[in-house]
Motif scaffolding. Structure first.
Motif, PDB file in Angstrom:
ATOM      1  N   ASN A 140     -91.869  41.265  77.822  1.00  0.00           N
ATOM      2  CA  ASN A 140     -91.282  41.465  78.340  1.00  0.00           C
ATOM      3  C   ASN A 140     -90.081  41.832  76.869  1.00  0.00           C
ATOM      4  OD1 ASN A 140     -88.517  41.194  78.832  1.00  0.00           O
ATOM      5  ND2 ASN A 140     -88.776  39.304  79.622  1.00  0.00           N
ATOM      6  N   LEU A 141     -90.067  43.037  76.888  1.00  0.00           N
ATOM      7  CA  LEU A 141     -88.815  44.288  76.004  1.00  0.00           C
ATOM      8  C   LEU A 141     -87.373  43.716  75.881  1.00  0.00           C
ATOM      9  CD1 LEU A 141     -90.484  47.631  76.072  1.00  0.00           C
ATOM     10  CD2 LEU A 141     -90.763  45.736  74.597  1.00  0.00           C
ATOM     11  N   SER A 142     -86.823  42.817  76.630  1.00  0.00           N
ATOM     12  CA  SER A 142     -86.026  41.982  76.813  1.00  0.00           C
ATOM     13  C   SER A 142     -85.582  40.964  75.505  1.00  0.00           C
ATOM     14  CB  SER A 142     -85.163  41.551  78.099  1.00  0.00           C
ATOM     15  OG  SER A 142     -86.145  39.896  78.443  1.00  0.00           O
ATOM     16  N   ARG A 143     -87.130  40.463  75.175  1.00  0.00           N
ATOM     17  CA  ARG A 143     -87.237  39.331  74.492  1.00  0.00           C
ATOM     18  C   ARG A 143     -87.087  39.613  73.313  1.00  0.00           C
ATOM     19  NH1 ARG A 143     -91.502  34.695  76.322  1.00  0.00           N
ATOM     20  NH2 ARG A 143     -90.592  34.832  78.585  1.00  0.00           N
ATOM     21  N   ARG A 166     -84.427  42.584  70.641  1.00  0.00           N
ATOM     22  CA  ARG A 166     -83.368  42.029  70.646  1.00  0.00           C
ATOM     23  C   ARG A 166     -82.994  43.844  70.973  1.00  0.00           C
ATOM     24  NH1 ARG A 166     -82.455  38.898  65.474  1.00  0.00           N
ATOM     25  NH2 ARG A 166     -83.960  37.520  66.073  1.00  0.00           N
ATOM     26  N   LEU A 167     -81.988  44.464  71.322  1.00  0.00           N
ATOM     27  CA  LEU A 167     -81.620  45.582  71.456  1.00  0.00           C
ATOM     28  C   LEU A 167     -81.596  46.678  70.166  1.00  0.00           C
ATOM     29  CD1 LEU A 167     -80.869  47.436  73.611  1.00  0.00           C
ATOM     30  CD2 LEU A 167     -78.003  46.807  73.315  1.00  0.00           C
ATOM     31  N   ARG A 174     -84.950  46.938  69.900  1.00  0.00           N
ATOM     32  CA  ARG A 174     -85.350  48.408  71.207  1.00  0.00           C
ATOM     33  C   ARG A 174     -85.098  49.599  70.266  1.00  0.00           C
ATOM     34  NH1 ARG A 174     -84.366  45.967  76.589  1.00  0.00           N
ATOM     35  NH2 ARG A 174     -82.756  44.513  75.021  1.00  0.00           N
ATOM     36  N   SER A 175     -83.718  49.494  69.539  1.00  0.00           N
ATOM     37  CA  SER A 175     -82.916  50.742  69.663  1.00  0.00           C
ATOM     38  C   SER A 175     -83.793  51.648  68.661  1.00  0.00           C
ATOM     39  CB  SER A 175     -81.477  50.469  69.396  1.00  0.00           C
ATOM     40  OG  SER A 175     -81.597  50.240  68.056  1.00  0.00           O
ATOM     41  N   GLU A 181     -95.161  36.933  76.139  1.00  0.00           N
ATOM     42  CA  GLU A 181     -95.292  35.739  77.504  1.00  0.00           C
ATOM     43  C   GLU A 181     -96.879  34.361  77.393  1.00  0.00           C
ATOM     44  OE1 GLU A 181     -93.224  35.886  80.173  1.00  0.00           O
ATOM     45  OE2 GLU A 181     -92.894  37.622  79.439  1.00  0.00           O
ATOM     46  N   THR A 198     -96.189  50.791  70.040  1.00  0.00           N
ATOM     47  CA  THR A 198     -95.274  49.283  71.068  1.00  0.00           C
ATOM     48  C   THR A 198     -94.794  48.115  69.969  1.00  0.00           C
ATOM     49  OG1 THR A 198     -95.783  49.494  73.369  1.00  0.00           O
ATOM     50  CG2 THR A 198     -94.583  47.921  73.299  1.00  0.00           C
ATOM     51  N   GLU A 255     -89.223  42.184  65.096  1.00  0.00           N
ATOM     52  CA  GLU A 255     -88.554  41.127  66.078  1.00  0.00           C
ATOM     53  C   GLU A 255     -89.248  39.917  65.821  1.00  0.00           C
ATOM     54  OE1 GLU A 255     -85.912  39.652  68.331  1.00  0.00           O
ATOM     55  OE2 GLU A 255     -86.282  41.381  67.757  1.00  0.00           O
TER      56      GLU A 255
END
Length: 434
Positions: A12-15, A17-18, A21-22, A362, A416, A423
């Motif tokens: 879950n890449l939403s975990r 932070r933006l 990810r950028s 997860e 990835t 993070e």
């Protein structure tokens, strides 16, 4: 490629932070640039120059030339501390239980803590067989263990922390270490004082791990990786004609009996509950059919988790070699080297890392507590000095043909994992100081 690895865990890449990810494209760019310019232990000059240039551009204080090519970056948070913290408890032994007791019993307080993050940066003497645009440009040298990824993750962590100093109260030391593969850069860096001025309270580090699928984290307290000891033995016999053996002392026969007898050490001298390995990896003797060899040479390695075995295997191996040689009238020359102690994780810092990992991947599928390996790592020297945790970050992805084992000429990993590593480090920093 046929692989027995499971499908990568759900990520879950939403975990992540933006901001991190950028940063992912730059992490990949840095990793691939490092992959193209691999360097062996204590020869990481180009690597060190690249790291230093980035740190300088980001205005991060750092020292270079530590233990020849090592670098330490120091980043100080600006967030005001909300309360006092227990002071640092330096490690006198590898006993994590002792650390837990000390940390709760010590009464003095400190308002400033220091967390270290360690990344190794050396490559291996392997000719790369991958056909990728970022393939090694140095003949016979390859990043076949993920150290290029470790360095990229550490750089990404340094960049993020420098941009978000207001989010943590404390100091982070990022240690870029040379020569993990051999002969070991951790101990020289410690001797050079990287854990002092200011004194480090705890240390964390990760290893990209193709023995685990992408989206998993292997983390456990206590022994994670084994001690590494090496031995070289030369059997000195008396050569002669293959048809007249009674005039000789056959070094091949002596060596063969030694190889067999060495296997009894683990089978009959080590408690079955403990794990240990004695391996003879090389045996050389003779040149042709009808000549009894004058000498035979063998090389081997010993691995174990229990620190109490330090010195035991050396003594027992020499007893066996001496006894067999004496019974045959041969002599021997034995060289024994204790390279790295076992990697022993502190209970409290491991819980910190585990709690952070559970926020990223997860669970329960994503956390792998039983992830021990008989592989060795000189992160162990840092963990003998201060409490800490070394953990595995799953990086294999069979669906992309990225599951070859470490030290294989086609080793590669799913990038990835780079952002996930940053993070986890960032959250460990924030939670450690909170």
């Amino acid at each position: 490629m046929v692989s027995s690895f499971p499908t990568p865990a759900s990520i879950n890449l939403s975990r992540v932070r933006l901001a991190i990810r950028s940063l992912q494209p730059q992490l990949v760019e840095w990793r691939r640039r490092l992959h193209q310019k691999p360097e062996l232990g204590f020869q990481e000059k180009l690597t060190a120059e690249f790291i230093s240039s980035k740190l300088q551009a980001w205005e991060i204080d750092h020292q270079t030339g530590i233990a020849k090519t090592g670098i330490v970056a120091t980043i100080k948070g600006t967030k005001p501390p909300t309360h006092n913290f227990p002071s640092a408890n330096r490690r006198a032994t590898a006993n994590s239980t002792q650390h837990s007791a000390l940390s709760t019993q010590h009464s003095s307080l400190s308002t400033h803590k220091v967390l270290a993050i360690r990344a190794d940066m050396d490559a291996l003497p392997i000719q790369e067989l991958n056909e990728v645009p970022y393939c090694s440009q140095h003949d016979g040298v390859m990043h076949a263990c993920g150290h290029d990824g470790h360095t990229a993750i550490a750089l990404g962590t340094a960049y993020y922390l420098q941009q978000h100093r207001q989010d943590f109260a404390g100091t982070v030391k990022i240690i870029f270490q040379p020569a993990e593969e051999s002969p070991g850069g951790a101990k020289p860096m410690i001797e050079a004082g990287v854990l002092k001025n200011p004194d480090v309270d705890a240390i964390i580090g990760l290893h990209l791990w193709n023995n685990l699928p992408l989206g998993t984290v292997g983390v456990r307290s206590g022994a994670l990786m084994a001690a590494v000891e090496l031995f070289d033995c030369k059997i000195l016999g008396k050569g002669g004609h293959g048809a007249i053996p009674h005039q000789t002392v056959d070094s091949v026969v002596v060596a063969a009996q030694i190889v067999n007898a060495l296997q009894t050490i683990v089978a009959r001298n080590v408690n079955p509950i403990d794990s240990a390995v004695v391996t003879v990896g090389a045996l050389h003797a003779g040149t042709t059919h009808n000549v009894i060899a004058d000498t035979a040479t063998m090389k081997g390695t010993v691995r174990y988790f229990n620190p109490a075995f330090q010195g035991f295997f050396h003594q027992r191996i020499e007893q066996i070699i001496a006894g067999i040689c004496q019974s045959h009238g041969a002599k021997y020359d034995l060289e024994y080297c204790s390279l790295y102690p076992p990697v022993i994780n502190d209970t409290n810092i491991t819980e910190l890392v585990r709690s952070v990992a559970e926020e990223i991947v997860e669970t329960p599928m994503g956390i792998v507590p039983e992830c021990q390996t008989m592989g060795g790592e000189d992160m162990s020297f840092f963990l003998q000095e201060v409490p800490g945790c070394y953990f595995f970050l799953g990086s294999a992805n069979p669906e992309k043909d990225l599951a070859y084992p470490h030290h294989h000429p086609r080793f590669d990993f799913d990038e990835t994992a780079l952002g996930m590593g940053v993070e986890i480090f960032i959250r460990c920093v924030e939670k450690f100081f909170s």
